[in-house]
Design a protein around this motif. Structure first.
Motif, PDB file in Angstrom:
ATOM      1  N   ALA A   1       0.832  -1.208   0.000  1.00  0.00           N
ATOM      2  CA  ALA A   1       0.000   0.000   0.000  1.00  0.00           C
ATOM      3  C   ALA A   1       0.871   1.264   0.000  1.00  0.00           C
ATOM      4  CB  ALA A   1      -0.972   0.004   1.183  1.00  0.00           C
ATOM      5  N   LEU A   2       1.811   1.294  -0.944  1.00  0.00           N
ATOM      6  CA  LEU A   2       2.701   2.444  -1.121  1.00  0.00           C
ATOM      7  C   LEU A   2       2.547   2.967  -2.549  1.00  0.00           C
ATOM      8  CD1 LEU A   2       5.927   0.950   0.541  1.00  0.00           C
ATOM      9  CD2 LEU A   2       4.378   2.639   1.545  1.00  0.00           C
ATOM     10  N   HIS A   3       2.989   4.202  -2.781  1.00  0.00           N
ATOM     11  CA  HIS A   3       2.971   4.772  -4.126  1.00  0.00           C
ATOM     12  C   HIS A   3       4.051   4.089  -4.965  1.00  0.00           C
ATOM     13  CE1 HIS A   3       0.285   7.936  -2.823  1.00  0.00           C
ATOM     14  NE2 HIS A   3       1.114   8.207  -1.828  1.00  0.00           N
ATOM     15  N   PHE A   4       3.826   3.982  -6.267  1.00  0.00           N
ATOM     16  CA  PHE A   4       4.822   3.412  -7.161  1.00  0.00           C
ATOM     17  C   PHE A   4       5.395   4.507  -8.043  1.00  0.00           C
ATOM     18  CE2 PHE A   4       5.892   1.393 -11.315  1.00  0.00           C
ATOM     19  CZ  PHE A   4       7.010   0.707 -10.874  1.00  0.00           C
ATOM     20  N   VAL A   5       6.729   4.580  -8.090  1.00  0.00           N
ATOM     21  CA  VAL A   5       7.408   5.576  -8.918  1.00  0.00           C
ATOM     22  C   VAL A   5       8.422   4.860  -9.794  1.00  0.00           C
ATOM     23  CG1 VAL A   5       8.851   7.642  -8.927  1.00  0.00           C
ATOM     24  CG2 VAL A   5       7.186   7.318  -7.093  1.00  0.00           C
ATOM     25  N   ASP A   6       8.300   5.032 -11.106  1.00  0.00           N
ATOM     26  CA  ASP A   6       9.259   4.477 -12.058  1.00  0.00           C
ATOM     27  C   ASP A   6      10.104   5.651 -12.549  1.00  0.00           C
ATOM     28  OD1 ASP A   6      10.383   3.776 -14.670  1.00  0.00           O
ATOM     29  OD2 ASP A   6       9.140   1.979 -14.559  1.00  0.00           O
ATOM     30  N   THR A   7      11.401   5.651 -12.223  1.00  0.00           N
ATOM     31  CA  THR A   7      12.231   6.827 -12.531  1.00  0.00           C
ATOM     32  C   THR A   7      12.346   7.079 -14.033  1.00  0.00           C
ATOM     33  OG1 THR A   7      14.293   5.537 -12.410  1.00  0.00           O
ATOM     34  CG2 THR A   7      13.572   6.680 -10.395  1.00  0.00           C
ATOM     35  N   ASP A   8      12.393   6.009 -14.851  1.00  0.00           N
ATOM     36  CA  ASP A   8      12.467   6.223 -16.304  1.00  0.00           C
ATOM     37  C   ASP A   8      11.202   6.914 -16.814  1.00  0.00           C
ATOM     38  OD1 ASP A   8      15.005   5.192 -16.560  1.00  0.00           O
ATOM     39  OD2 ASP A   8      14.382   3.270 -17.408  1.00  0.00           O
ATOM     40  N   LYS A   9      10.046   6.473 -16.313  1.00  0.00           N
ATOM     41  CA  LYS A   9       8.775   7.108 -16.743  1.00  0.00           C
ATOM     42  C   LYS A   9       8.702   8.549 -16.263  1.00  0.00           C
ATOM     43  CE  LYS A   9       5.995   3.103 -17.596  1.00  0.00           C
ATOM     44  NZ  LYS A   9       5.619   1.887 -16.968  1.00  0.00           N
ATOM     45  N   LEU A  10       9.236   8.800 -15.073  1.00  0.00           N
ATOM     46  CA  LEU A  10       9.257  10.162 -14.527  1.00  0.00           C
ATOM     47  C   LEU A  10      10.099  11.074 -15.420  1.00  0.00           C
ATOM     48  CD1 LEU A  10       8.101  11.658 -12.079  1.00  0.00           C
ATOM     49  CD2 LEU A  10      10.152  11.013 -10.812  1.00  0.00           C
ATOM     50  N   ILE A  11      11.262  10.574 -15.829  1.00  0.00           N
ATOM     51  CA  ILE A  11      12.136  11.368 -16.705  1.00  0.00           C
ATOM     52  C   ILE A  11      11.439  11.659 -18.032  1.00  0.00           C
ATOM     53  CG2 ILE A  11      14.275  11.305 -18.079  1.00  0.00           C
ATOM     54  CD1 ILE A  11      15.532   9.737 -15.673  1.00  0.00           C
ATOM     55  N   THR A  12      10.787  10.670 -18.632  1.00  0.00           N
ATOM     56  CA  THR A  12      10.129  10.907 -19.919  1.00  0.00           C
ATOM     57  C   THR A  12       8.999  11.916 -19.783  1.00  0.00           C
ATOM     58  OG1 THR A  12       8.654   8.993 -19.677  1.00  0.00           O
ATOM     59  CG2 THR A  12      10.713   8.620 -20.850  1.00  0.00           C
ATOM     60  N   ARG A  13       8.301  11.896 -18.634  1.00  0.00           N
ATOM     61  CA  ARG A  13       7.224  12.882 -18.420  1.00  0.00           C
ATOM     62  C   ARG A  13       7.789  14.286 -18.271  1.00  0.00           C
ATOM     63  NH1 ARG A  13       4.285   9.338 -15.050  1.00  0.00           N
ATOM     64  NH2 ARG A  13       4.984  10.407 -13.190  1.00  0.00           N
TER      65      ARG A  13
END
Length: 195
Positions: free
Chosen positions: A33-45
């Motif tokens: 029950a934690l947030h999910f963060v994908d660093t590659d997707k964050l960079i592309t955004r």
């Protein structure tokens, strides 16, 4: 809503491309029950380009600088499972920042498994005549950095649910050891909650 029993409130997943970081990370975030963060997707955004476009138009150095900034930001988050790009953890400053923040779980797979999982992707580092040889040499080169992770789990031929179960079990062990040493910097979530 009752108290959620979890070993940690922040964890990062590192390892070579194709080892299952995104899939396992997403499922782990659901289980804890934690947030999910994908660093590659964050960079592309943030950059507004795909990673192959960033490599082609801006170069790898620019991508690594973006990655370093993203690492600084995600290490300040609470209640997150962070999936890192394959090269993120090999850079010393990123490694130090992440390990100071919390546990880093490294996923491992054989070069053959990685090749099978990535052969139809457009990953810039595999744009070569012999991607399997490239995977082998990169994995060998990066192994000493990956070995510095907190927890190591193999993902070859295993369903993601089984990998997630092992990761959670190993995180509990890690949290219990840190609590015993009085080093629990996780706001008390490293202890198993009573009913």
């Amino acid at each position: 809503m009752g108290l959620i029993e979890r070993p940690v409130s922040w964890v990062a997943l590192a390892g070579f491309m194709g080892t299952g970081k995104s899939r396992v990370g997403w499922e782990l975030s659901r289980a804890l029950a934690l947030h999910f963060v994908d660093t590659d997707k964050l960079i592309t955004r943030v950059v507004g380009k795909t990673i192959p476009e960033v490599f082609e138009q801006e170069g790898e150095a620019y991508f690594r600088a973006c990655e370093q900034e993203v690492v600084r930001r995600v290490s300040r988050l609470d209640h997150a499972v962070v999936s890192l790009g394959g090269g993120t953890f090999i850079h010393e400053e990123n490694r130090r920042t992440l390990l100071e923040r919390g546990p880093v779980v490294v996923l491992w797979a054989t070069p053959e498994t990685v090749y099978q999982r990535t052969k139809h992707s457009d990953r810039p580092l595999l744009a070569t005549a012999d991607p399997l040889s490239r995977i082998r040499s990169l994995m060998t080169e990066r192994e000493p950095s990956y070995r510095q992770g907190t927890i190591h789990v193999h993902s070859d031929g295993r369903p993601s649910e089984e990998i997630v179960e092992e990761v959670i079990e190993r995180l509990w062990d890690w949290a219990d050891v840190n609590a015993a040493w009085g080093e629990d910097s996780d706001g008390g979530e490293g202890e198993r909650a009573a009913d």
